[in-house]
Design an enzyme around this catalytic site. Structure first.
Site, PDB file in Angstrom:
ATOM      1  N   HIS A 225      46.241 -63.728  32.062  1.00 50.90           N
ATOM      2  CA  HIS A 225      45.444 -62.703  32.751  1.00 50.90           C
ATOM      3  C   HIS A 225      45.633 -62.804  34.136  1.00 50.90           C
ATOM      4  O   HIS A 225      44.875 -62.071  35.004  1.00 50.90           O
ATOM      5  CB  HIS A 225      43.758 -62.877  32.421  1.00 50.90           C
ATOM      6  CG  HIS A 225      43.144 -64.226  32.904  1.00 50.90           C
ATOM      7  ND1 HIS A 225      42.831 -65.361  32.275  1.00 50.90           N
ATOM      8  CD2 HIS A 225      42.420 -64.092  34.228  1.00 50.90           C
ATOM      9  CE1 HIS A 225      42.121 -66.070  33.411  1.00 50.90           C
ATOM     10  NE2 HIS A 225      42.090 -65.576  34.464  1.00 50.90           N
TER      11      HIS A 225
ATOM     12  N   ASP B  66      45.740 -66.804  26.261  1.00 52.42           N
ATOM     13  CA  ASP B  66      45.779 -66.626  27.614  1.00 52.42           C
ATOM     14  C   ASP B  66      46.733 -67.501  28.254  1.00 52.42           C
ATOM     15  O   ASP B  66      46.394 -68.708  28.882  1.00 52.42           O
ATOM     16  CB  ASP B  66      44.386 -66.902  28.013  1.00 52.42           C
ATOM     17  CG  ASP B  66      44.262 -66.499  29.446  1.00 52.42           C
ATOM     18  OD1 ASP B  66      45.229 -66.047  30.040  1.00 52.42           O
ATOM     19  OD2 ASP B  66      43.349 -66.733  30.236  1.00 52.42           O
TER      20      ASP B  66
ATOM     21  N   SER C 109      41.773 -69.784  37.652  1.00 56.38           N
ATOM     22  CA  SER C 109      42.468 -69.570  36.654  1.00 56.38           C
ATOM     23  C   SER C 109      43.849 -69.697  36.576  1.00 56.38           C
ATOM     24  O   SER C 109      44.604 -69.658  37.727  1.00 56.38           O
ATOM     25  CB  SER C 109      42.272 -67.729  36.352  1.00 56.38           C
ATOM     26  OG  SER C 109      40.724 -67.512  36.228  1.00 56.38           O
TER      27      SER C 109
END
Length: 372
Positions: free
Chosen positions: A152, A197, A297
């Site tokens: 992502h 992910d 992230s």
């Protein structure tokens, strides 16, 4: 002249056939291990040092929310999952076949100041994925050519670069390498929950290891980190849910929660009947409420086993930032080891195939010249 042209044509056909065979090759069986891995027996808790500055919260998520929940969906993605794309036309050095990191992975040579490692060398595999020198996401170095991050974090055909070698994002001393290619997991999705992910980042040229830059170890597929294991997550994300991103690399110690228990915790919190944390995910929790946040992230969740640091997770998503009772969700690296090996091997084969195509074009050009 016709006879000479015929010889070149025969060579051309032979090269094309050879290219087809090599293009179908998948060097997975012969691909060496990424790194020596800890055995599941005799795992000792890390004798890690106390945290320096706690992280709080988790990256934004597109999961369904309870009324009043402040979690916001991630920005929409602008790429095709499962496809590799070139962000820059760079060919500064020949691309080698896949060579894994040496047995030195997962070790750090930090200076000791006041009884604990200084931040500059504490997490030498940590990288910052950047666009126009602006921090976007974290990542971790797994070899001289490759970085692993979250899917992502990839927003499309941007001019990405990787920053490494310093804990300070404003430092003038770091290594900054352009990104040549990014491979996103073909099944990555954020429809109902975040799954698969994970992404691989190919550097434009190989990095040189130093005391500030070292690869982290990747676990074997069979390796499962046990519940309650103490691990560390690092990143340059927000230090408060409504605050700003950090200039200095942050760290926080977490306890591991397996995906089955984590899924039940989050379902109870949200009153949701859907599976939120699937197999391939793992969670981390700090009783004081600290964990990762927006900007962290893609960064590593690492654990120390037998004096070797192993990346067990990739920062993926969570609900809010630093909320008591809310575990953060990470992509479990061991679950995707086969995918990692396959994609790195495929990249090597593709590069070799591309070289043969170039050779065929040159031969064809020579044949035309001879015929003339």
């Amino acid at each position: 002249m016709a006879f000479q042209g015929c010889d070149c044509f025969g060579l051309l056909v032979w090269l094309l056939l050879l290219q087809t065979r090599l293009g179908k090759a998948r060097m997975v069986p012969g691909t060496p291990s990424l790194s020596p891995l800890p055995s599941e027996n005799g795992l000792d808790d890390s004798g890690v040092n106390p945290q320096e500055r706690p992280l709080t919260g988790m990256p934004e998520t597109s999961l369904p929310r309870k009324p009043g929940d402040s979690t916001r969906p991630l920005d929409s993605m602008a790429f095709t999952p499962g496809q590799s794309f070139s962000t820059m036309s760079l060919s500064r050095q020949p691309f080698p076949t896949w060579v894994p990191p040496t047995s030195a992975c997962g070790h750090r040579t930090a200076r000791i100041v006041g009884g604990r490692p200084a931040p500059a060398r504490k997490w030498p595999w940590q990288v910052s994925l950047q666009v126009h020198k602006q921090h976007i996401c974290g990542g971790s170095l797994i070899s001289k050519w490759w970085v692993i991050t979250a899917a992502h974090c990839v927003y499309g055909h941007l001019d990405y670069a990787v920053f490494m070698g310093d804990a300070d994002l404003w430092s003038k001393r770091p290594v900054r390498i352009p990104v040549q290619d990014i491979i996103v997991h073909q099944d990555f999705s954020m429809m109902r929950t975040v799954v698969h992910d994970i992404a691989l980042v190919l550097l434009a040229f190989p990095v040189n290891y130093s005391v500030n830059i070292q690869p982290v170890c990747i676990p074997e597929k069979s390796f499962l980190v046990q519940p309650g294991t103490l691990c560390w997550v690092t990143g340059w994300g927000k230090v408060l849910e409504q605050g700003r991103s950090s200039r200095i690399l942050q760290e926080i110690e977490l306890n591991i929660i397996r995906h089955e228990k984590c899924n039940q915790i989050l379902k109870d919190i949200m009153g949701n009947i859907f599976t939120l944390v699937q197999e391939g995910g793992v969670c981390g929790y700090n009783e004081k409420g600290g964990d990762a946040c927006q900007g962290d992230s893609g960064g590593p969740l690492v654990c120390e086993f037998n004096k070797t640091w192993v990346q067990v997770g990739i920062v993926s998503w969570g609900l809010g930032c630093g909320r008591i009772g809310y575990p953060g969700v990470y992509t479990e690296v061991s679950y995707y080891r086969d995918w990692i090996i396959k994609e790195l091997s495929r990249a090597s084969c593709w590069k070799l195939s591309g070289f043969l195509v170039l050779s065929v074009c040159l031969v064809l050009h020579l044949a035309i010249v001879v015929a003339l």
